[in-house]
Design an enzyme around this catalytic site. Structure first.
Site, PDB file in Angstrom:
ATOM      1  N   SER A   1       0.795  -1.230   0.000  1.00 50.38           N
ATOM      2  CA  SER A   1       0.000   0.000   0.000  1.00 50.38           C
ATOM      3  C   SER A   1       0.826   1.279   0.000  1.00 50.38           C
ATOM      4  O   SER A   1       0.308   2.331  -0.353  1.00 50.38           O
ATOM      5  CB  SER A   1      -0.923   0.014   1.213  1.00 50.38           C
ATOM      6  OG  SER A   1      -0.168  -0.117   2.404  1.00 50.38           O
TER       7      SER A   1
ATOM      8  N   HIS B   1      -0.667   4.702   7.222  1.00 51.11           N
ATOM      9  CA  HIS B   1      -0.203   5.359   5.991  1.00 51.11           C
ATOM     10  C   HIS B   1      -0.002   6.866   6.137  1.00 51.11           C
ATOM     11  O   HIS B   1      -0.873   7.532   6.702  1.00 51.11           O
ATOM     12  CB  HIS B   1      -1.209   5.123   4.853  1.00 51.11           C
ATOM     13  CG  HIS B   1      -1.505   3.685   4.610  1.00 51.11           C
ATOM     14  ND1 HIS B   1      -2.679   3.090   5.039  1.00 51.11           N
ATOM     15  CD2 HIS B   1      -0.783   2.721   4.015  1.00 51.11           C
ATOM     16  CE1 HIS B   1      -2.658   1.804   4.693  1.00 51.11           C
ATOM     17  NE2 HIS B   1      -1.522   1.553   4.081  1.00 51.11           N
TER      18      HIS B   1
ATOM     19  N   ASP C   1      -3.998   7.627   8.035  1.00 47.78           N
ATOM     20  CA  ASP C   1      -4.725   6.678   8.889  1.00 47.78           C
ATOM     21  C   ASP C   1      -3.720   6.020   9.837  1.00 47.78           C
ATOM     22  O   ASP C   1      -2.641   6.564  10.048  1.00 47.78           O
ATOM     23  CB  ASP C   1      -5.506   5.669   8.023  1.00 47.78           C
ATOM     24  CG  ASP C   1      -4.605   4.871   7.089  1.00 47.78           C
ATOM     25  OD1 ASP C   1      -3.386   4.826   7.324  1.00 47.78           O
ATOM     26  OD2 ASP C   1      -5.132   4.285   6.112  1.00 47.78           O
TER      27      ASP C   1
END
Ligand SMILES: *[C@@H]1O[C@H](CO)[C@@H](O)[C@H](O)[C@H]1NC(C)=O
Ligand SMILES: *[C@@H]1O[C@H](CO)[C@@H](O)[C@H](O)[C@H]1NC(C)=O
Ligand SMILES: *[C@@H]1O[C@H](CO)[C@@H](O)[C@H](O)[C@H]1NC(C)=O
Ligand SMILES: *[C@@H]1O[C@H](CO)[C@@H](O)[C@H](O)[C@H]1NC(C)=O
Ligand SMILES: *[C@@H]1O[C@H](CO)[C@@H](O)[C@H](O)[C@H]1NC(C)=O
Length: 354
Positions: A47, A331, A328
Site C-alpha cells: 500500500s 499510511h 490513517d
C-alpha cells in the site's frame, strides 16, 4: 594573503561555482555522466506504493475520505493524496505508471511502466487475497513473454520495491506473539532478495528497495501511548530487518558485479521528519505531533472510511490533512510523503540511481 593568492582563490571560487552550477543543471535535466535516462518505472509491493490495484469492493483506499486531496475522490491510493510511487516517478521525470489492473484500458500509458503493487501484500501470503510479490513479478514476466515489454526496453527502466511490513503484521496475527521473530525476519529478507534478483534478471537496470519504516512509530502502535511515544521493541526488530536488507543488497551488487541495487532509506527519512522542529525548517513541511493520524475509526473495529449498516460514518477526520504526517493508522498523508521525499535521507538514497 598577497594579491596573486587572492586572485587565485577567487579564480578557484568562480571555477567551482561554475562547476557546481553546471552539476545542478545536469542533475535538473536528469542527464548523468553515464547517460542513463530512465523511461519507465515498474513498481512492486504494498500500500505504500499501490496507486489503485486493489479491488474496489474490498479496499478502504476506494472509500471516502481516501483521495480527497488528490485526485479529489477515492481512487485506490492509501492516503488522502499522492503516495511514494508518485514522488519517485516525479523524481525520474516521468508520469506515474498506471496500476496493472488498468493496463488494457489505458494502454497508451504503458510506456511509463506499470504499477504491480497491491495494498496489504508481502513477500509471503498475508491476510489479504491479493497477489504476493512473487506473483507481481510473474505479471511482469508474462508481459515480457507476451512482448508487451522487451528485455531491451527494461534496460532504461527503474523498479521501486516497497515492503512496509505486512508479512510481519500477518506473522503476529497468526502467531499471537513476536516469539520467533528474528528467524522470521531472516526468511522475509531472503525471499525479498530472491525477488530483487529476479527483477534484475528480467532486465531492469536499477532496483530501489525500501528500508522498513519505524513500525513502532505508526499510529497503530503509538495509540497506546496517546500518540506520544513509539514502541521501541518493534523498532528494534525493524533495525534487524534493515541491517539484513542492506547486507543482502550489497551482496547482490557484488554477485552481479553491478550497482543495480540500492536501498531507499525510508527508515531515516521517517526519523528526519519526526525530528524536525518548526523553527529550523522552512523548505519541508513540519507536523505538530507527527504520530497523530488525521483519519481514525471511532472505536476498535472501525477504521478510516468505515460506515455502519445505516451509512453512518464511524471515523473522525481532521480539519486539515496538510497538518498531519499520518493519514490513517499506518499510511502517511500526501503532505507526509512529500516531507519524506524531501528529507536528506531520501534524497541521498536517490542519488544512487545515477
Ligand atoms: C505467492 O503466491 C503464489 C500464488 O498463490 C503461491 O503459489 C506462492 O507460493 C506464493 N509465494 C510465496 C513466496 O509465498
Ligand atoms: C515466460 O516464458 C518462460 C520461457 O518460456 C517460462 O519459463 C515462464 O514460465 C513464462 N512466464 C510466465 C509468467 O508465463
Ligand atoms: C510461531 O512462532 C514459532 C516460534 O518460533 C514458530 O516455530 C512458528 O512457526 C510460528 N508460527 C507461525 C504460524 O508463523
Ligand atoms: C510493543 O510491540 C510488541 C510487538 O508487537 C508488543 O508485544 C508489545 O506489547 C508492545 N508494547 C507496548 C508497551 O505496547
Ligand atoms: C566487473 O565490472 C567491471 C566494470 O564493468 C569490469 O572491469 C570487471 O572485469 C568486472 N568483473 C567481473 C568479475 O566480472
Amino acid at each position: 594573503m598577497d594579491i596573486q593568492n587572492l586572485l587565485f582563490s577567487l579564480f578557484c571560487f568562480f571555477f567551482i561555482s561554475l562547476f557546481l552550477g553546471h552539476q545542478q543543471v545536469v542533475e535538473g535535466s536528469r542527464v548523468s555522466p553515464f547517460a542513463f535516462r530512465p523511461k519507465k518505472l515498474f513498481v512492486f509491493g504494498d500500500s505504500y506504493a499501490d496507486t489503485g490495484n486493489n479491488r474496489k469492493d474490498l479496499a478502504s483506499s476506494w472509500k471516502f475520505p481516501y483521495g480527497i486531496t488528490f485526485p479529489g475522490k477515492p481512487a485506490g491510493r492509501f492516503s488522502d493524496g499522492r503516495v511514494l510511487t508518485d514522488y519517485i516517478a516525479g523524481y525520474l521525470g516521468i508520469k506515474t505508471p498506471i496500476p496493472y489492473r488498468w493496463r488494457k484500458e489505458l494502454a497508451g500509458r504503458l510506456k511509463y511502466g506499470l504499477n504491480f503493487a497491491y495494498g496489504g501484500t508481502g513477500v509471503f501470503d498475508t491476510t489479504v487475497a491479493e497477489p504476493n510479490m512473487t506473483t507481481q513479478i510473474d505479471f511482469l514476466e508474462q508481459l515480457l513473454n507476451d512482448s508487451v515489454y522487451t528485455k531491451r526496453g527494461l534496460k532504461t527502466s527503474v523498479a521501486l520495491v516497497s515492503l512496509a511490513g505486512n508479512d510481519y503484521s500477518t506473522y503476529i496475527a497468526r502467531n499471537g506473539s513476536a516469539a520467533g521473530f528474528p528467524a522470521f525476519i531472516g526468511s522475509v529478507v531472503n525471499q525479498l532478495t530472491v525477488n530483487l534478483k529476479r527483477i534484475h534478471d528480467l532486465g531492469v537496470r536499477k532496483i530501489a528497495v525500501s528500508a522498513l519504516q519505524p513500525l513502532g512509530c505508526l499510529p497503530q502502535s503509538t495509540a497506546r501511548f496517546s500518540f506520544e511515544q513509539c514502541n521501541g521493541t518493534e523498532n528494534t526488530l525493524v533495525d534487524l530487518h534493515n541491517q539484513l536488507l542492506l547486507q543482502a543488497v550489497n551482496n547482490l551488487n557484488k554477485e552481479t558485479n553491478s550497482t543495480s541495487f540500492f536501498v531507499l532509506d525510508i527508515y531515516n527519512a521517517f526519523w528526519n521528519v519526526f525530528n524536525q522542529k518548526e523553527e529550523h525548517q522552512v523548505s519541508t513541511p513540519t507536523f505538530e505531533n507527527p504520530f497523530e493520524p488525521c483519519c481514525v475509526g471511532v472505536s476498535a473495529g472501525f477504521s478510516c472510511g468505515s460506515v455502519d449498516e445505516h451509512g453512518e460514518k464511524k471515523y473522525t477526520l481532521c480539519s486539515n490533512p496538510k497538518s498531519k504526517f499520518f493519514w490513517d493508522t499506518v499510511h502517511p498523508t500526501q503532505e507526509g510523503w512529500q516531507a519524506v521525499y524531501s528529507t536528506p535521507a531520501l534524497q541521498n538514497s536517490l542519488k544512487q540511481l545515477w
